[in-house]
Design a protein around this motif. Structure first.
Motif, mmCIF file in Angstrom:
data_model
loop_
_atom_site.group_PDB
_atom_site.id
_atom_site.type_symbol
_atom_site.label_atom_id
_atom_site.label_comp_id
_atom_site.label_asym_id
_atom_site.label_seq_id
_atom_site.Cartn_x
_atom_site.Cartn_y
_atom_site.Cartn_z
ATOM 1 N N GLY A 1 -5.302 12.135 3.231
ATOM 2 C CA GLY A 1 -4.664 13.146 2.164
ATOM 3 C C GLY A 1 -3.714 13.909 3.125
ATOM 4 O O GLY A 1 -3.864 14.186 4.452
ATOM 5 N N THR A 2 -2.909 14.790 2.486
ATOM 6 C CA THR A 2 -2.157 15.725 3.268
ATOM 7 C C THR A 2 -2.391 17.119 2.389
ATOM 8 O O THR A 2 -2.716 17.265 1.465
ATOM 9 N N PHE A 3 -2.261 18.066 3.220
ATOM 10 C CA PHE A 3 -2.963 19.473 2.892
ATOM 11 C C PHE A 3 -1.928 20.678 3.141
ATOM 12 O O PHE A 3 -1.402 20.569 4.194
ATOM 13 N N TYR B 1 -8.489 28.801 2.990
ATOM 14 C CA TYR B 1 -8.289 28.144 1.655
ATOM 15 C C TYR B 1 -7.543 26.954 1.902
ATOM 16 O O TYR B 1 -6.022 27.260 2.118
ATOM 17 N N ALA B 2 -7.288 25.785 1.495
ATOM 18 C CA ALA B 2 -6.316 24.605 1.626
ATOM 19 C C ALA B 2 -6.513 23.811 0.141
ATOM 20 O O ALA B 2 -7.445 23.899 -0.382
ATOM 21 N N ARG B 3 -5.349 23.366 -0.159
ATOM 22 C CA ARG B 3 -5.366 22.459 -1.370
ATOM 23 C C ARG B 3 -4.613 21.256 -0.768
ATOM 24 O O ARG B 3 -3.734 21.382 -0.021
ATOM 25 N N TYR B 4 -5.258 20.185 -1.348
ATOM 26 C CA TYR B 4 -4.649 18.819 -1.088
ATOM 27 C C TYR B 4 -3.543 18.602 -1.872
ATOM 28 O O TYR B 4 -3.342 18.931 -2.924
ATOM 29 N N MET B 5 -2.423 18.558 -1.148
ATOM 30 C CA MET B 5 -0.915 18.442 -1.675
ATOM 31 C C MET B 5 -0.564 16.573 -2.243
ATOM 32 O O MET B 5 0.089 16.756 -3.115
ATOM 33 N N ALA B 6 -1.253 15.805 -1.548
ATOM 34 C CA ALA B 6 -1.308 14.627 -1.943
ATOM 35 C C ALA B 6 -2.513 13.724 -1.399
ATOM 36 O O ALA B 6 -3.014 14.147 -0.392
ATOM 37 N N SER B 7 -3.144 12.770 -2.177
ATOM 38 C CA SER B 7 -4.424 12.295 -1.436
ATOM 39 C C SER B 7 -4.729 10.944 -2.155
ATOM 40 O O SER B 7 -4.064 10.775 -3.133
ATOM 41 N N GLN B 8 -5.233 10.000 -1.535
ATOM 42 C CA GLN B 8 -5.348 8.745 -2.243
ATOM 43 C C GLN B 8 -6.541 8.036 -1.431
ATOM 44 O O GLN B 8 -6.823 8.215 -0.486
ATOM 45 N N MET C 1 0.835 -1.147 0.044
ATOM 46 C CA MET C 1 -0.058 0.014 0.154
ATOM 47 C C MET C 1 0.982 1.279 -0.060
ATOM 48 O O MET C 1 1.800 1.437 0.995
ATOM 49 N N LYS C 2 0.475 2.049 -0.882
ATOM 50 C CA LYS C 2 1.622 3.162 -0.893
ATOM 51 C C LYS C 2 1.199 4.370 0.142
ATOM 52 O O LYS C 2 0.182 4.380 0.521
ATOM 53 N N ASN C 3 2.407 4.623 0.677
ATOM 54 C CA ASN C 3 2.208 5.577 1.593
ATOM 55 C C ASN C 3 1.917 7.031 1.275
ATOM 56 O O ASN C 3 2.970 7.563 0.591
ATOM 57 N N VAL C 4 0.972 7.636 1.847
ATOM 58 C CA VAL C 4 0.623 8.955 1.158
ATOM 59 C C VAL C 4 1.179 10.109 2.311
ATOM 60 O O VAL C 4 1.026 11.186 2.259
ATOM 61 N N PHE C 5 1.403 9.492 3.674
ATOM 62 C CA PHE C 5 1.810 10.429 4.521
ATOM 63 C C PHE C 5 3.313 10.784 4.592
ATOM 64 O O PHE C 5 3.870 10.541 5.456
ATOM 65 N N SER C 6 3.861 11.287 3.434
ATOM 66 C CA SER C 6 5.234 11.506 3.316
ATOM 67 C C SER C 6 5.348 13.157 4.168
ATOM 68 O O SER C 6 4.403 13.953 4.132
ATOM 69 N N VAL C 7 6.748 13.378 4.488
ATOM 70 C CA VAL C 7 6.701 14.689 5.174
ATOM 71 C C VAL C 7 7.200 15.717 4.027
ATOM 72 O O VAL C 7 8.037 15.319 3.252
ATOM 73 N N PHE C 8 6.333 16.898 3.801
ATOM 74 C CA PHE C 8 6.289 17.530 2.795
ATOM 75 C C PHE C 8 6.626 18.933 2.938
ATOM 76 O O PHE C 8 6.905 19.689 1.971
ATOM 77 N N LEU C 9 6.573 19.520 4.262
ATOM 78 C CA LEU C 9 6.525 21.004 4.312
ATOM 79 C C LEU C 9 7.397 21.173 5.545
ATOM 80 O O LEU C 9 7.072 20.556 6.621
#
Length: 220
Positions: free
Chosen positions: A209-211, A71-78, A1-9
């Protein structure tokens, strides 16, 4: 299962805005001079300076609250088991929200109510929902510490949903952000990032998702 909870910011470095008000006057005597002095002293005590450097803040005391819009934007989601293709990437799109502070544990943390609107695209179908979440953040806003962390969980209701899937979801969030009060009088701004996940309640399926969010915060 692909991990969508990456550290991104990375978290932004705290920004401090300072202002000072100083005056130097020769001492004078007399009843009129004393009256002017005490009147000036009372005015100075109630002055709010840019960046919160005031002697008596508009955000002191448990009776004060704040309201934030973002206002938020999903940076990655699955998504899993949702739509025709089962597992899909980048289903989350936009998010709008309002957060209102309703209570405080003294010198500890805040209780907030957050209402959000989110839209998604799954299997080329556009869906949308609204969410209602109690959110706890710490440290409390009265501390004026620029960084904050929090968590919340609540109910999501799809206004438009794909066939055979639940219209109700359990939504939960983990957040971290930076907020700056009273940058322009009673208006400040904040940046926030974190995890925003949903579990379908009446059918199988979930969204992870991450946002990244930005918005304004008002004190009153």
């Amino acid at each position: 299962m692909k991990n969508v909870f990456s550290v991104f910011l990375p978290l932004l470095l705290p920004i401090s805005l300072f202002a000072s008000n100083a005056s130097a006057q020769q001492p004078v005597v007399g009843r009129d001079a004393a009256s002017k002095y005490f009147q000036k002293d009372n005015q100075d005590d109630n002055t709010t300076y840019v960046g919160g450097g005031n002697s008596q803040s508009t955000f002191n005391g448990s009776s004060d609250h704040y309201l934030a819009i973002h206002y938020a934007r999903y940076m990655a989601s699955q998504s899993y088991d949702w739509g025709k293709n089962g597992q899909q990437d980048d289903v989350g799109k936009n998010n709008f929200g309002v957060t209102y502070r309703v209570g405080e544990w003294y010198n500890s943390m805040d209780l907030n109510i957050r209402m959000e609107y989110s839209d998604y695209n799954v299997s080329d179908e556009n869906t949308s929902k609204i969410s209602f979440l109690p959110v706890i953040t710490f440290p409390d806003a009265n501390s004026r510490f620029p960084l904050y962390f929090g968590a919340g969980a609540g109910l999501g209701i799809f206004m438009k949903q794909t066939n055979s899937k639940s219209a109700l979801t359990l939504d939960y969030q983990l957040i971290a952000g930076a907020r700056f009060f009273n940058v322009f009088e009673n208006t400040g701004f904040f940046l926030e990032a974190g995890l925003r996940n949903s579990l379908f309640l009446l059918s199988s399926g979930q969204i992870n998702g991450t946002f990244l969010a930005a918005g304004l915060v008002f004190t009153f």
